[in-house]
Scaffold this motif. Structure first.
Motif, PDB file in Angstrom:
ATOM      1  N   VAL A  38      -1.413 -37.012 147.208  1.00 33.21           N
ATOM      2  CA  VAL A  38      -0.002 -37.308 148.147  1.00 33.21           C
ATOM      3  C   VAL A  38      -0.165 -38.274 149.167  1.00 33.21           C
ATOM      4  O   VAL A  38      -1.072 -38.257 149.622  1.00 33.21           O
ATOM      5  CB  VAL A  38       0.941 -36.099 148.399  1.00 33.21           C
ATOM      6  N   ALA A  39       1.078 -38.924 149.499  1.00 33.05           N
ATOM      7  CA  ALA A  39       1.038 -39.867 150.638  1.00 33.05           C
ATOM      8  C   ALA A  39       2.585 -39.498 151.182  1.00 33.05           C
ATOM      9  O   ALA A  39       3.530 -39.083 150.424  1.00 33.05           O
ATOM     10  CB  ALA A  39       0.841 -41.185 150.527  1.00 33.05           C
ATOM     11  N   ARG A  40       2.764 -39.949 152.688  1.00 32.54           N
ATOM     12  CA  ARG A  40       4.129 -39.914 153.174  1.00 32.54           C
ATOM     13  C   ARG A  40       5.154 -40.598 152.455  1.00 32.54           C
ATOM     14  O   ARG A  40       4.885 -41.720 152.261  1.00 32.54           O
ATOM     15  CB  ARG A  40       4.099 -39.947 154.767  1.00 32.54           C
ATOM     16  N   PHE A  41       6.326 -40.062 152.219  1.00 28.64           N
ATOM     17  CA  PHE A  41       7.523 -41.328 151.815  1.00 28.64           C
ATOM     18  C   PHE A  41       8.616 -40.956 152.668  1.00 28.64           C
ATOM     19  O   PHE A  41       9.074 -39.872 152.995  1.00 28.64           O
ATOM     20  CB  PHE A  41       7.944 -40.919 150.316  1.00 28.64           C
ATOM     21  N   TYR A  42       9.115 -42.034 153.452  1.00 26.35           N
ATOM     22  CA  TYR A  42      10.410 -41.991 154.264  1.00 26.35           C
ATOM     23  C   TYR A  42      11.523 -42.133 153.253  1.00 26.35           C
ATOM     24  O   TYR A  42      11.843 -43.131 152.730  1.00 26.35           O
ATOM     25  CB  TYR A  42      10.171 -43.117 155.091  1.00 26.35           C
ATOM     26  N   ILE A  43      12.380 -40.727 153.548  1.00 24.21           N
ATOM     27  CA  ILE A  43      13.609 -40.920 152.907  1.00 24.21           C
ATOM     28  C   ILE A  43      14.560 -42.071 153.427  1.00 24.21           C
ATOM     29  O   ILE A  43      15.180 -42.721 152.607  1.00 24.21           O
ATOM     30  CB  ILE A  43      14.161 -39.609 153.286  1.00 24.21           C
ATOM     31  N   VAL A  44      14.638 -42.044 154.678  1.00 25.81           N
ATOM     32  CA  VAL A  44      15.464 -43.383 155.426  1.00 25.81           C
ATOM     33  C   VAL A  44      14.712 -44.342 155.541  1.00 25.81           C
ATOM     34  O   VAL A  44      13.568 -44.527 156.053  1.00 25.81           O
ATOM     35  CB  VAL A  44      15.956 -42.875 156.804  1.00 25.81           C
ATOM     36  N   PRO A  45      15.011 -45.209 154.558  1.00 25.03           N
ATOM     37  CA  PRO A  45      14.053 -46.650 154.604  1.00 25.03           C
ATOM     38  C   PRO A  45      13.994 -47.282 155.861  1.00 25.03           C
ATOM     39  O   PRO A  45      14.892 -47.253 156.924  1.00 25.03           O
ATOM     40  CB  PRO A  45      15.085 -47.718 153.740  1.00 25.03           C
ATOM     41  N   ARG A  46      12.827 -47.994 156.300  1.00 24.16           N
ATOM     42  CA  ARG A  46      12.507 -48.352 157.621  1.00 24.16           C
ATOM     43  C   ARG A  46      13.399 -49.506 158.177  1.00 24.16           C
ATOM     44  O   ARG A  46      13.875 -49.639 159.135  1.00 24.16           O
ATOM     45  CB  ARG A  46      11.150 -49.083 157.537  1.00 24.16           C
ATOM     46  N   GLN A  47      14.102 -50.267 156.984  1.00 27.08           N
ATOM     47  CA  GLN A  47      14.862 -51.426 157.499  1.00 27.08           C
ATOM     48  C   GLN A  47      16.451 -50.820 158.011  1.00 27.08           C
ATOM     49  O   GLN A  47      17.132 -51.472 158.697  1.00 27.08           O
ATOM     50  CB  GLN A  47      15.296 -52.136 156.470  1.00 27.08           C
ATOM     51  N   PHE A  48      16.484 -49.461 157.710  1.00 28.61           N
ATOM     52  CA  PHE A  48      17.797 -48.903 158.196  1.00 28.61           C
ATOM     53  C   PHE A  48      17.518 -48.014 159.432  1.00 28.61           C
ATOM     54  O   PHE A  48      18.243 -47.823 160.311  1.00 28.61           O
ATOM     55  CB  PHE A  48      18.444 -48.116 157.108  1.00 28.61           C
ATOM     56  N   PHE A  49      16.231 -47.383 159.451  1.00 24.02           N
ATOM     57  CA  PHE A  49      15.779 -46.743 160.396  1.00 24.02           C
ATOM     58  C   PHE A  49      15.678 -47.403 161.742  1.00 24.02           C
ATOM     59  O   PHE A  49      16.015 -46.653 163.153  1.00 24.02           O
ATOM     60  CB  PHE A  49      14.461 -46.067 160.176  1.00 24.02           C
ATOM     61  N   GLN A  50      15.167 -48.596 161.822  1.00 23.65           N
ATOM     62  CA  GLN A  50      15.447 -49.478 163.108  1.00 23.65           C
ATOM     63  C   GLN A  50      16.685 -49.797 163.728  1.00 23.65           C
ATOM     64  O   GLN A  50      16.563 -49.882 164.764  1.00 23.65           O
ATOM     65  CB  GLN A  50      14.655 -50.633 162.803  1.00 23.65           C
ATOM     66  N   HIS A  51      17.730 -49.413 162.924  1.00 24.61           N
ATOM     67  CA  HIS A  51      19.173 -49.659 163.646  1.00 24.61           C
ATOM     68  C   HIS A  51      19.688 -48.431 164.125  1.00 24.61           C
ATOM     69  O   HIS A  51      20.828 -48.497 164.742  1.00 24.61           O
ATOM     70  CB  HIS A  51      19.929 -50.166 162.526  1.00 24.61           C
ATOM     71  N   ALA A  55      18.110 -41.991 170.275  1.00 26.14           N
ATOM     72  CA  ALA A  55      17.982 -40.338 170.349  1.00 26.14           C
ATOM     73  C   ALA A  55      17.760 -39.872 169.011  1.00 26.14           C
ATOM     74  O   ALA A  55      17.154 -38.994 168.867  1.00 26.14           O
ATOM     75  CB  ALA A  55      19.388 -39.933 170.876  1.00 26.14           C
ATOM     76  N   TRP A  56      18.313 -40.516 167.970  1.00 21.96           N
ATOM     77  CA  TRP A  56      17.925 -40.231 166.515  1.00 21.96           C
ATOM     78  C   TRP A  56      16.651 -40.380 166.140  1.00 21.96           C
ATOM     79  O   TRP A  56      15.956 -39.581 165.210  1.00 21.96           O
ATOM     80  CB  TRP A  56      18.892 -40.817 165.678  1.00 21.96           C
ATOM     81  N   LYS A  57      15.991 -41.373 166.576  1.00 25.39           N
ATOM     82  CA  LYS A  57      14.742 -42.003 166.107  1.00 25.39           C
ATOM     83  C   LYS A  57      13.636 -41.063 166.950  1.00 25.39           C
ATOM     84  O   LYS A  57      12.581 -40.716 166.264  1.00 25.39           O
ATOM     85  CB  LYS A  57      14.119 -43.383 166.449  1.00 25.39           C
ATOM     86  N   SER A  58      13.962 -40.688 168.186  1.00 25.64           N
ATOM     87  CA  SER A  58      12.912 -39.950 168.798  1.00 25.64           C
ATOM     88  C   SER A  58      12.657 -38.367 168.261  1.00 25.64           C
ATOM     89  O   SER A  58      11.532 -37.939 168.350  1.00 25.64           O
ATOM     90  CB  SER A  58      13.476 -39.685 170.319  1.00 25.64           C
ATOM     91  N   SER A  59      13.772 -37.824 167.651  1.00 27.77           N
ATOM     92  CA  SER A  59      13.409 -36.594 167.084  1.00 27.77           C
ATOM     93  C   SER A  59      13.528 -36.342 165.539  1.00 27.77           C
ATOM     94  O   SER A  59      13.832 -35.304 165.014  1.00 27.77           O
ATOM     95  CB  SER A  59      14.314 -35.634 167.733  1.00 27.77           C
ATOM     96  N   ASN A  60      13.466 -37.508 164.916  1.00 25.11           N
ATOM     97  CA  ASN A  60      13.828 -37.670 163.371  1.00 25.11           C
ATOM     98  C   ASN A  60      12.353 -37.423 162.757  1.00 25.11           C
ATOM     99  O   ASN A  60      11.801 -38.379 162.353  1.00 25.11           O
ATOM    100  CB  ASN A  60      14.338 -38.995 163.005  1.00 25.11           C
ATOM    101  N   CYS A  61      12.088 -36.090 162.396  1.00 23.53           N
ATOM    102  CA  CYS A  61      10.906 -35.872 161.856  1.00 23.53           C
ATOM    103  C   CYS A  61      11.192 -35.479 160.571  1.00 23.53           C
ATOM    104  O   CYS A  61      10.277 -34.952 159.519  1.00 23.53           O
ATOM    105  CB  CYS A  61       9.809 -34.740 162.648  1.00 23.53           C
ATOM    106  N   HIS A  62      12.275 -35.339 160.148  1.00 28.77           N
ATOM    107  CA  HIS A  62      12.834 -34.555 158.958  1.00 28.77           C
ATOM    108  C   HIS A  62      13.163 -35.558 157.730  1.00 28.77           C
ATOM    109  O   HIS A  62      13.523 -35.299 156.588  1.00 28.77           O
ATOM    110  CB  HIS A  62      13.900 -33.633 158.880  1.00 28.77           C
ATOM    111  N   ASP A  63      12.779 -36.917 157.868  1.00 30.15           N
ATOM    112  CA  ASP A  63      13.124 -37.869 156.800  1.00 30.15           C
ATOM    113  C   ASP A  63      12.002 -38.216 155.928  1.00 30.15           C
ATOM    114  O   ASP A  63      11.739 -39.140 155.494  1.00 30.15           O
ATOM    115  CB  ASP A  63      13.558 -39.244 157.627  1.00 30.15           C
ATOM    116  N   VAL A  64      10.764 -37.370 156.130  1.00 27.58           N
ATOM    117  CA  VAL A  64       9.452 -37.640 155.616  1.00 27.58           C
ATOM    118  C   VAL A  64       9.001 -36.517 154.585  1.00 27.58           C
ATOM    119  O   VAL A  64       9.331 -35.469 154.765  1.00 27.58           O
ATOM    120  CB  VAL A  64       8.353 -37.705 156.563  1.00 27.58           C
ATOM    121  N   VAL A  65       8.702 -37.002 153.472  1.00 28.68           N
ATOM    122  CA  VAL A  65       8.370 -35.941 152.232  1.00 28.68           C
ATOM    123  C   VAL A  65       6.980 -36.414 151.808  1.00 28.68           C
ATOM    124  O   VAL A  65       6.646 -37.682 151.901  1.00 28.68           O
ATOM    125  CB  VAL A  65       9.452 -35.868 151.260  1.00 28.68           C
ATOM    126  N   LEU A  66       6.366 -35.334 151.103  1.00 27.46           N
ATOM    127  CA  LEU A  66       5.124 -36.099 150.349  1.00 27.46           C
ATOM    128  C   LEU A  66       5.254 -36.247 148.962  1.00 27.46           C
ATOM    129  O   LEU A  66       5.928 -35.244 148.423  1.00 27.46           O
ATOM    130  CB  LEU A  66       4.067 -34.606 150.643  1.00 27.46           C
TER     131      LEU A  66
END
Length: 84
Positions: A38-51, A55-66
């Motif tokens: 397995v490898a990490r997969f980000y549910i929220v694509p990086r191009q959206f995450f950067q916007h 406050a949302w980015k600092s505690s957002n650990c739930h958008d990663v799945v294996l």
């Protein structure tokens, strides 16, 4: 009043780990097929995450799945089509 920064689900999420037991829920397996490679997969694509607000980015650990490579290939194409 409705806060514009609040996201509310209109469904109850399924807790698939509740029935597995603690010893199985802690394994690093693919969430799609339970494969070991397995490898990490980000549910929220990086191009959206950067916007998102800081406050949302600092505690957002739930958008990663294996995901294993096979399941990752199945999800990346539809995600890329939606992101375009």
């Amino acid at each position: 009043s409705v806060d514009s920064c609040v996201v509310r689900l209109n469904f109850v999420p399924l807790d698939r780990y509740a029935d597995l037991g603690h010893e199985n829920a802690d394994r690093n397996n693919c969430v799609g097929c339970a494969a070991d490679d397995v490898a990490r997969f980000y549910i929220v694509p990086r191009q959206f995450f950067q916007h998102l607000p800081i406050a949302w980015k600092s505690s957002n650990c739930h958008d990663v799945v294996l995901l294993c490579p096979r399941c990752r290939m199945r999800i990346e194409q539809p995600q890329a089509e939606r992101s375009a």
